[in-house]
Design an enzyme around this catalytic site. Sequence first.
Site, PDB file in Angstrom:
ATOM      1  N   PRO A   2      12.266  -5.236  30.352  1.00 36.80           N
ATOM      2  CA  PRO A   2      13.105  -4.623  30.912  1.00 36.80           C
ATOM      3  C   PRO A   2      14.193  -5.489  31.824  1.00 36.80           C
ATOM      4  O   PRO A   2      13.749  -6.125  32.480  1.00 36.80           O
ATOM      5  CB  PRO A   2      12.785  -3.506  31.508  1.00 36.80           C
ATOM      6  CG  PRO A   2      11.278  -3.678  31.792  1.00 36.80           C
ATOM      7  CD  PRO A   2      10.910  -4.980  31.077  1.00 36.80           C
ATOM      8  N   GLU A   3      15.624  -4.834  31.561  1.00 32.86           N
ATOM      9  CA  GLU A   3      16.634  -5.692  32.365  1.00 32.86           C
ATOM     10  C   GLU A   3      17.210  -4.586  33.519  1.00 32.86           C
ATOM     11  O   GLU A   3      16.671  -3.452  33.526  1.00 32.86           O
ATOM     12  CB  GLU A   3      17.617  -6.037  31.324  1.00 32.86           C
ATOM     13  CG  GLU A   3      17.082  -6.787  30.424  1.00 32.86           C
ATOM     14  CD  GLU A   3      18.283  -7.226  29.304  1.00 32.86           C
ATOM     15  OE1 GLU A   3      19.491  -7.424  29.897  1.00 32.86           O
ATOM     16  OE2 GLU A   3      18.062  -7.414  28.108  1.00 32.86           O
TER      17      GLU A   3
END
Length: 293
Positions: A2-3
């Site tokens: 995830p970012e």
Amino acid sequence: MPELPEVETIRLALEPHVVGRTFERVEIDDRRLVRPFEPLVVAAELEGERVAALERRGKYLIVRFESGRVLLIHLRMTGSLRHGPAGKLGDDPYRRAVVKLDDGSDMAYRDVRRFGTWHLLEPHELEDYLARRLGREPLERTFTAKRLGERLSGRRAPIKAALLDQRTVAGLGNIYVDEALWRAGIHPLREAGTLDVDELARLTRAIRDALRAGIRSQGASLRDYAQPDGRRGRAQERFRVYGRTGEPCLRCGTPIEKTRAGGRGTWYCPSCQSQAASRSASRPSRSSRQSSV
Ligand SMILES: [Zn+2]
């Protein structure tokens, strides 16, 4: 993955459930999560800590305790956090840790690939730890075109690779770099140090816009990411360019192409994001864009 948008979504969802709560009991079932330390030792250290704040820096989730210590969580590729009433989260073969909170709820950490990390830091350690690894926060006022330009100055790497480097700007990964470069009309293979003032301004705005769009959609659920209540994010339904090989560009209609940049699969519009490094030609004029629709 995830970012920043996914980590921020998790933070926003967990914050009301964990701030003010005490870690009553902690079970860590995966030694990779806390190495080089022993899971039992780390768990014992965490028990009794009361949460003062839940913060985020880049892709790091920061659990700040009243004692001043900090639990720094990085989800890496497939980590995520769930929250629910004790015993109600259901069986999960990928659950690596459970924190029992003093209100009778559980915060569980799951990670399929097991690259995620939990670091327990002493109060004086956090700032230096993060400063060595991260550039500016893109959603804060201190992130400006001028400062981005300073970070990119003289760099010969492709802009895509430069933006994946967390020291350039914190929190971007493969998805939101592609989305930001498309919004800015900049080719992913452009030499990072050659962006002009106008392009830097567009890119700064594009990074912010792409990240905010991701947060508004509660993050992107391509594989393992989900929100703490188990719901998927919806950002993947709204990507402008990422993963859209052969589909028409939403701005000009040209089929989106895939290439490799910074060692990663990379999507771009060959018309809106022309590779020409010459300053004025880095983005098609209004008329040329219209004519290519
Ligand atoms: Zn286009």
